[in-house]
Every structure is written in C-alpha cells, then in structure tokens.
Write a protein that holds these residues in place. Structure first.
Motif, PDB file in Angstrom:
ATOM      1  N   LYS A 216       0.853  -1.189   0.000  1.00 44.95           N
ATOM      2  CA  LYS A 216       0.000   0.000   0.000  1.00 44.95           C
ATOM      3  C   LYS A 216       0.885   1.233   0.000  1.00 44.95           C
ATOM      4  O   LYS A 216       1.911   1.265   0.649  1.00 44.95           O
ATOM      5  CB  LYS A 216      -0.892   0.026   1.238  1.00 44.95           C
ATOM      6  N   VAL A 217       0.463   2.251  -0.719  1.00 46.55           N
ATOM      7  CA  VAL A 217       1.170   3.514  -0.715  1.00 46.55           C
ATOM      8  C   VAL A 217       0.676   4.299   0.483  1.00 46.55           C
ATOM      9  O   VAL A 217      -0.508   4.614   0.599  1.00 46.55           O
ATOM     10  CB  VAL A 217       0.928   4.289  -2.031  1.00 46.55           C
ATOM     11  N   ALA A 218       1.571   4.621   1.387  1.00 49.05           N
ATOM     12  CA  ALA A 218       1.189   5.282   2.628  1.00 49.05           C
ATOM     13  C   ALA A 218       0.795   6.734   2.420  1.00 49.05           C
ATOM     14  O   ALA A 218       0.102   7.315   3.246  1.00 49.05           O
ATOM     15  CB  ALA A 218       2.321   5.193   3.636  1.00 49.05           C
TER      16      ALA A 218
ATOM     17  N   GLY B  13      -6.727   4.033  -6.988  1.00 50.27           N
ATOM     18  CA  GLY B  13      -6.959   5.176  -7.860  1.00 50.27           C
ATOM     19  C   GLY B  13      -8.435   5.497  -8.008  1.00 50.27           C
ATOM     20  O   GLY B  13      -8.827   6.668  -8.038  1.00 50.27           O
ATOM     21  N   THR B  14      -9.259   4.477  -8.074  1.00 50.15           N
ATOM     22  CA  THR B  14     -10.701   4.688  -8.177  1.00 50.15           C
ATOM     23  C   THR B  14     -11.244   5.328  -6.908  1.00 50.15           C
ATOM     24  O   THR B  14     -12.063   6.255  -6.964  1.00 50.15           O
ATOM     25  CB  THR B  14     -11.420   3.354  -8.435  1.00 50.15           C
ATOM     26  N   HIS B  15     -10.788   4.861  -5.777  1.00 49.50           N
ATOM     27  CA  HIS B  15     -11.223   5.423  -4.504  1.00 49.50           C
ATOM     28  C   HIS B  15     -10.776   6.877  -4.382  1.00 49.50           C
ATOM     29  O   HIS B  15     -11.553   7.735  -3.919  1.00 49.50           O
ATOM     30  CB  HIS B  15     -10.663   4.580  -3.360  1.00 49.50           C
TER      31      HIS B  15
ATOM     32  N   LEU C  26     -13.211  10.131  -4.000  1.00 52.08           N
ATOM     33  CA  LEU C  26     -13.004  11.075  -2.906  1.00 52.08           C
ATOM     34  C   LEU C  26     -12.781  12.497  -3.424  1.00 52.08           C
ATOM     35  O   LEU C  26     -13.289  13.461  -2.845  1.00 52.08           O
ATOM     36  CB  LEU C  26     -11.823  10.644  -2.045  1.00 52.08           C
ATOM     37  N   LEU C  27     -12.025  12.632  -4.502  1.00 45.20           N
ATOM     38  CA  LEU C  27     -11.793  13.954  -5.085  1.00 45.20           C
ATOM     39  C   LEU C  27     -13.084  14.582  -5.581  1.00 45.20           C
ATOM     40  O   LEU C  27     -13.355  15.763  -5.333  1.00 45.20           O
ATOM     41  CB  LEU C  27     -10.798  13.868  -6.240  1.00 45.20           C
ATOM     42  N   ARG C  28     -13.894  13.797  -6.272  1.00 43.05           N
ATOM     43  CA  ARG C  28     -15.147  14.336  -6.806  1.00 43.05           C
ATOM     44  C   ARG C  28     -16.128  14.678  -5.689  1.00 43.05           C
ATOM     45  O   ARG C  28     -16.796  15.710  -5.727  1.00 43.05           O
ATOM     46  CB  ARG C  28     -15.795  13.357  -7.792  1.00 43.05           C
ATOM     47  N   ALA C  29     -16.216  13.824  -4.674  1.00 47.28           N
ATOM     48  CA  ALA C  29     -17.127  14.089  -3.556  1.00 47.28           C
ATOM     49  C   ALA C  29     -16.682  15.324  -2.781  1.00 47.28           C
ATOM     50  O   ALA C  29     -17.511  16.175  -2.423  1.00 47.28           O
ATOM     51  CB  ALA C  29     -17.207  12.865  -2.645  1.00 47.28           C
ATOM     52  N   SER C  30     -15.389  15.434  -2.510  1.00 44.15           N
ATOM     53  CA  SER C  30     -14.902  16.602  -1.773  1.00 44.15           C
ATOM     54  C   SER C  30     -15.066  17.872  -2.598  1.00 44.15           C
ATOM     55  O   SER C  30     -15.365  18.932  -2.042  1.00 44.15           O
ATOM     56  CB  SER C  30     -13.445  16.404  -1.352  1.00 44.15           C
ATOM     57  N   ALA C  31     -14.913  17.780  -3.909  1.00 45.88           N
ATOM     58  CA  ALA C  31     -15.123  18.951  -4.766  1.00 45.88           C
ATOM     59  C   ALA C  31     -16.580  19.401  -4.719  1.00 45.88           C
ATOM     60  O   ALA C  31     -16.865  20.604  -4.664  1.00 45.88           O
ATOM     61  CB  ALA C  31     -14.706  18.641  -6.196  1.00 45.88           C
ATOM     62  N   LEU C  32     -17.505  18.451  -4.717  1.00 43.24           N
ATOM     63  CA  LEU C  32     -18.922  18.808  -4.624  1.00 43.24           C
ATOM     64  C   LEU C  32     -19.243  19.484  -3.298  1.00 43.24           C
ATOM     65  O   LEU C  32     -19.982  20.477  -3.255  1.00 43.24           O
ATOM     66  CB  LEU C  32     -19.794  17.562  -4.797  1.00 43.24           C
TER      67      LEU C  32
ATOM     68  N   ILE D 136      -4.978  14.474  -1.566  1.00 43.26           N
ATOM     69  CA  ILE D 136      -4.905  13.646  -2.779  1.00 43.26           C
ATOM     70  C   ILE D 136      -4.341  14.464  -3.936  1.00 43.26           C
ATOM     71  O   ILE D 136      -3.498  13.980  -4.710  1.00 43.26           O
ATOM     72  CB  ILE D 136      -6.286  13.074  -3.129  1.00 43.26           C
ATOM     73  N   GLY D 137      -4.792  15.703  -4.053  1.00 45.10           N
ATOM     74  CA  GLY D 137      -4.334  16.542  -5.161  1.00 45.10           C
ATOM     75  C   GLY D 137      -2.846  16.808  -5.116  1.00 45.10           C
ATOM     76  O   GLY D 137      -2.157  16.717  -6.136  1.00 45.10           O
ATOM     77  N   ILE D 138      -2.324  17.130  -3.940  1.00 51.82           N
ATOM     78  CA  ILE D 138      -0.891  17.413  -3.850  1.00 51.82           C
ATOM     79  C   ILE D 138      -0.078  16.150  -4.110  1.00 51.82           C
ATOM     80  O   ILE D 138       0.983  16.204  -4.732  1.00 51.82           O
ATOM     81  CB  ILE D 138      -0.523  18.090  -2.508  1.00 51.82           C
ATOM     82  N   TRP D 139      -0.577  15.004  -3.656  1.00 49.17           N
ATOM     83  CA  TRP D 139       0.127  13.756  -3.917  1.00 49.17           C
ATOM     84  C   TRP D 139       0.186  13.484  -5.419  1.00 49.17           C
ATOM     85  O   TRP D 139       1.234  13.123  -5.950  1.00 49.17           O
ATOM     86  CB  TRP D 139      -0.554  12.587  -3.198  1.00 49.17           C
ATOM     87  N   GLN D 140      -0.936  13.695  -6.118  1.00 47.80           N
ATOM     88  CA  GLN D 140      -0.963  13.437  -7.556  1.00 47.80           C
ATOM     89  C   GLN D 140      -0.064  14.409  -8.317  1.00 47.80           C
ATOM     90  O   GLN D 140       0.672  14.003  -9.218  1.00 47.80           O
ATOM     91  CB  GLN D 140      -2.397  13.517  -8.078  1.00 47.80           C
ATOM     92  N   VAL D 141      -0.122  15.668  -7.966  1.00 48.43           N
ATOM     93  CA  VAL D 141       0.685  16.665  -8.667  1.00 48.43           C
ATOM     94  C   VAL D 141       2.175  16.431  -8.411  1.00 48.43           C
ATOM     95  O   VAL D 141       2.993  16.459  -9.339  1.00 48.43           O
ATOM     96  CB  VAL D 141       0.264  18.098  -8.250  1.00 48.43           C
ATOM     97  N   LEU D 142       2.527  16.200  -7.143  1.00 45.95           N
ATOM     98  CA  LEU D 142       3.947  16.014  -6.830  1.00 45.95           C
ATOM     99  C   LEU D 142       4.514  14.736  -7.446  1.00 45.95           C
ATOM    100  O   LEU D 142       5.658  14.735  -7.899  1.00 45.95           O
ATOM    101  CB  LEU D 142       4.157  16.019  -5.316  1.00 45.95           C
TER     102      LEU D 142
END
Length: 115
Positions: free
Chosen positions: A3-5, A12-14, A18-24, A74-80
């Motif tokens: 698992k990635v800590a 990725g699906t989860h 989470l990104l879409r729900a938090s954005a809403l 999640i966003g910072i992890w993806q961008v970085l």
C-alpha cells in the motif's frame, strides 16, 4: 500487496471518488457562503456569529474543511508524483503541505466548536 502510505484512498478509483465528492462539498459550501453574503443586507458581527453558532453550520463547515483536507491531500500527492521526480524533495513538499492541511483542519475545529 504493498500500500502507498501517502495516498488518502485505497486505490486510484477510490481517490477519484473522494476527489469528486470533496469537490462537490466545497462547491456547495462556496455557493452557500456567496449567496449568504450577497443576500445579507448588513453583515455585522452578530449576524456572523449567529450563523456560525448554529450546529448545522458548524457541521457544514467541518464537512467543508474535511473536504478541503481530502482534496488537498490527494491533489498534492498526484501533482507532486507527476512533476517532482526527486523522492526526497517530493517527500518534504508533501509533508509540508499535508501538515499545513491538518493544522488548518484542527484550527477550524477548535475555532468552530469554541463559539
């Protein structure tokens, strides 16, 4: 299975959900706040404290802060991971941003429930 800590979700699906729900949640909170500010004829300290002393507003604000925490994490992890290849630099930046997000969440918790 490894698992990635540093990710918030389990996959990725989860993370996507989470990104879409938090954005809403953040969009609904922003729409509410803008409409409140526009519709209030005179914004005074009493009006502002009355709004934030209501339990539903405290819960809504904490939900928005939690959405901000999840979205930012999640966003910072993806961008970085996409743009910074040096793992040490990426880890330091991710730690700083994650720590900042957690501090914002706790400040919001203590400020909101202290009213």
């Amino acid at each position: 299975m490894v698992k990635v800590a540093s990710t918030f979700g389990r996959s990725g699906t989860h993370d996507f959900i989470l990104l879409r729900a938090s954005a809403l949640i953040l969009v609904f909170y922003a729409i509410f706040m803008v409409s409140f500010l526009v519709s209030t004829p005179q914004l005074t300290y009493e009006v502002w404290t009355a709004l934030f002393s209501a339990t539903w507003m405290k819960v809504f604000t904490m939900l928005a802060l939690s959405g901000l925490l999840i979205h930012g994490w999640i966003g910072i992890w993806q961008v970085l991971t996409d743009y910074i290849k040096n793992s040490f630099g990426r880890g330091v930046l991710q730690f700083i941003v994650s720590l900042t997000l957690i501090v914002y969440w706790f400040i919001g918790l203590f400020v909101l429930w202290g009213v």
